[in-house]
Design an enzyme around this catalytic site. Sequence first.
Site, PDB file in Angstrom:
ATOM      1  CG  LEU A  51      -1.934  -1.080   1.681  1.00 56.23           C
ATOM      2  CD1 LEU A  51      -2.444  -0.409   2.915  1.00 56.23           C
ATOM      3  CD2 LEU A  51      -3.053  -0.102   0.445  1.00 56.23           C
ATOM      4  N   GLY A  52       2.023   1.248   1.214  1.00 51.23           N
ATOM      5  CA  GLY A  52       2.795   2.661   0.174  1.00 51.23           C
ATOM      6  C   GLY A  52       3.941   2.350   2.112  1.00 51.23           C
ATOM      7  N   GLY A  87       8.440   6.429   7.262  1.00 48.84           N
ATOM      8  CA  GLY A  87      10.009   6.158   8.520  1.00 48.84           C
ATOM      9  C   GLY A  87       9.663   5.132   8.931  1.00 48.84           C
ATOM     10  N   PRO A  97       7.291  -0.378   5.524  1.00 51.82           N
ATOM     11  CG  PRO A  97       7.182  -2.849   4.545  1.00 51.82           C
ATOM     12  CD  PRO A  97       8.268  -1.449   5.307  1.00 51.82           C
ATOM     13  CG  ASP A 120       5.013  13.151  12.013  1.00 54.98           C
ATOM     14  OD1 ASP A 120       4.956  14.275  11.657  1.00 54.98           O
ATOM     15  OD2 ASP A 120       4.953  11.383  12.165  1.00 54.98           O
TER      16      ASP A 120
HETATM   17  N1  LIG Z   1      -4.690   2.033   7.201  1.00 51.45           N
HETATM   18  C1  LIG Z   1      -4.026   1.760   6.192  1.00 51.45           C
HETATM   19  N2  LIG Z   1      -5.008   1.869   5.454  1.00 51.45           N
HETATM   20  C2  LIG Z   1      -4.853   2.296   4.110  1.00 51.45           C
HETATM   21  N3  LIG Z   1      -3.580   2.200   3.654  1.00 51.45           N
HETATM   22  C3  LIG Z   1      -2.360   2.894   4.885  1.00 51.45           C
HETATM   23  C4  LIG Z   1      -3.292   2.616   5.768  1.00 51.45           C
HETATM   24  N4  LIG Z   1      -1.820   2.969   6.398  1.00 51.45           N
HETATM   25  C5  LIG Z   1      -0.915   3.611   5.915  1.00 51.45           C
HETATM   26  N5  LIG Z   1      -1.902   3.272   4.554  1.00 51.45           N
HETATM   27  C6  LIG Z   1      -0.838   3.473   3.554  1.00 51.45           C
HETATM   28  O1  LIG Z   1       0.752   3.544   3.204  1.00 51.45           O
HETATM   29  C7  LIG Z   1       0.999   4.612   3.233  1.00 51.45           C
HETATM   30  C8  LIG Z   1       2.912   4.684   4.318  1.00 51.45           C
HETATM   31  O2  LIG Z   1       2.030   4.873   5.693  1.00 51.45           O
HETATM   32  P1  LIG Z   1       2.724   5.513   6.227  1.00 51.45           P
HETATM   33  O3  LIG Z   1       1.697   6.068   8.217  1.00 51.45           O
HETATM   34  O4  LIG Z   1       3.416   4.555   7.172  1.00 51.45           O
HETATM   35  O5  LIG Z   1       3.585   6.166   6.116  1.00 51.45           O
HETATM   36  P2  LIG Z   1       3.948   7.924   5.761  1.00 51.45           P
HETATM   37  O6  LIG Z   1       2.391   8.358   6.593  1.00 51.45           O
HETATM   38  O7  LIG Z   1       3.794   7.876   4.408  1.00 51.45           O
HETATM   39  O8  LIG Z   1       5.292   8.917   5.626  1.00 51.45           O
HETATM   40  P3  LIG Z   1       5.433   8.988   7.738  1.00 51.45           P
HETATM   41  O9  LIG Z   1       6.076   7.752   8.652  1.00 51.45           O
HETATM   42  O10 LIG Z   1       6.294  10.447   7.584  1.00 51.45           O
HETATM   43  O11 LIG Z   1       4.560   9.078   8.689  1.00 51.45           O
HETATM   44  C9  LIG Z   1       0.301   5.994   3.385  1.00 51.45           C
HETATM   45  O12 LIG Z   1       1.176   6.920   2.486  1.00 51.45           O
HETATM   46  C10 LIG Z   1      -1.370   5.181   3.615  1.00 51.45           C
HETATM   47  O13 LIG Z   1      -0.948   5.220   1.902  1.00 51.45           O
END
Ligand SMILES: Nc1ncnc2c1ncn2[C@@H]1O[C@H](COP(=O)(O)OP(=O)(O)OP(=O)(O)O)[C@@H](O)[C@H]1O
Length: 447
Positions: A84-85, A88, A91, A208
């Site tokens: 999905l993404g 920090g 994955p 954050d």
């Molecule tokens: N609960 C969820 N449902 C669907 N997609 C999600 C969910 N949590 C995270 N994601 C996906 O995973 C990606 C990464 O999320 P994550 O919160 O780990 O990192 P970030 O917010 O992009 O960076 P940071 O580490 O700066 O917070 C998000 O941009 C989103 O696309």
Amino acid sequence: MTVKKITWRSIIPTCYKSEVPSSKTKKVCSKQNSFQRISLSDLSNPNSIFSEDISISLAGSNVHAFTLMELKVITQNFSSTNFLGEGGFGPVHKGFIDDKLRPGLMAQPVAVKLLDLDGLQGHREWLTEVIFLGQLRHPHLVKLIGYCCEEEHRLLVYEYMPRGSLENHLFRRYSVSLPWSTRMKIALGAAKGLGFLHEAEKPVIYRDFKASNILLDSDYTAKLSDFGLAKDGPEGDDTHVSTRVMGTQGYAAPEYIMTGHLTAMSDVYSFGVVLLELLTGRKSVDKNRPSREQNLVDWARPMLNDSRKLGRIMDPRLEGQYSEAGARKAAALAYQCLSHRPKQRPSMSTVVETLEPLKDYNEIPFGPFVYTVPSENGLNEEHAKELEGQKELKRESQKKENGHHHGHKRQHRSSKSPKIHSQTDMRQNCRDHQGMHSPLHHMGRAA
Ligand SMILES: Nc1ncnc2c1ncn2[C@@H]1O[C@H](COP(=O)(O)OP(=O)(O)OP(=O)(O)O)[C@@H](O)[C@H]1O
Ligand SMILES: [Mg+2]
């Protein structure tokens, strides 16, 4: 009030593989209103999972301790098709849980976040997330369904948010532009989530708040995720919490960066930045823009209180389809949130009150169709401004001719986003960003 004493070991039973976990302690959580929320500081040694037993007040419980094997099964071994993404922490993969995995589990899709063992975050951020999000429940906070703590592995299991992050919608190339009313709905939802944290019996500073941490449900209900940097608010006569400066460049409040003094008003500033991103469609920091436009707040704030100049900074992808009165109010609110004097910023409850009526403002102008051609590096700014100016003029003359048109929202049309991440650069960018966000973002352990 019933207070159940439980031990630190019982919060994270699977970390202690050598011990037989008590079946009573498989689920952990508390209902915010009925029970005292425990804090990280209630744990004698939160840096060590082998900390001595500590008495903590918890109750309720609906957070599941999963095994690594279970999470591998539901994500097809963290396969790339379920990716999905990545941020920090590490994955994120989609999975599906039901009562075949564990009796009693409600069938639903989930998002599984896996700690990158080579990354900058670690046990401390994971634990902060489990402790905060495991106990806080609100329609505008992402629900933590469970976690896994096995040997060095740390995972988090959340409800799945089908529309991903606000960041992806606003800035990802080829994303469909969000209509004005949806932007206001998202701002309101996120404000309610933040307001809930600030006004809790034991207030929380989120620290954050940014577009990537606002996740969207299928109907664009906004929910806050990522509590790895959250802090308990000041207690007693204290006006602030002193911390090491953490957060994300472009979103963190100036006084917090200067002094390390954290207050709820630091979150209000970050909210102002996101509101500005929603209005302008620009990232808080964008190194691809001319130098005086790279920092969004520096560039846009002086124009927020000037209704003649406001049209120049509004997102060209809205194609003029927004309520001018609504935009003026939202811009004035962003202006206040972004005040350099924390005391002049509104509380989140005032922000919610101000935003509440804006989602219903549907005085959308009815104008001719204009297609804006993106340049190689995204939308040509001068061209966009020129078109915006032309559209403003046309709107004015049409209003004179026809009077105001209410509710004539023409078919929304997608146009290419000026810039930003492809899925591949997203991953690379996340790593690059950690450097770029230095020293603010997730450098070392949160304090
Ligand atoms: N609960 C969820 N449902 C669907 N997609 C999600 C969910 N949590 C995270 N994601 C996906 O995973 C990606 C990464 O999320 P994550 O919160 O780990 O990192 P970030 O917010 O992009 O960076 P940071 O580490 O700066 O917070 C998000 O941009 C989103 O696309
Ligand atoms: Mg995040």
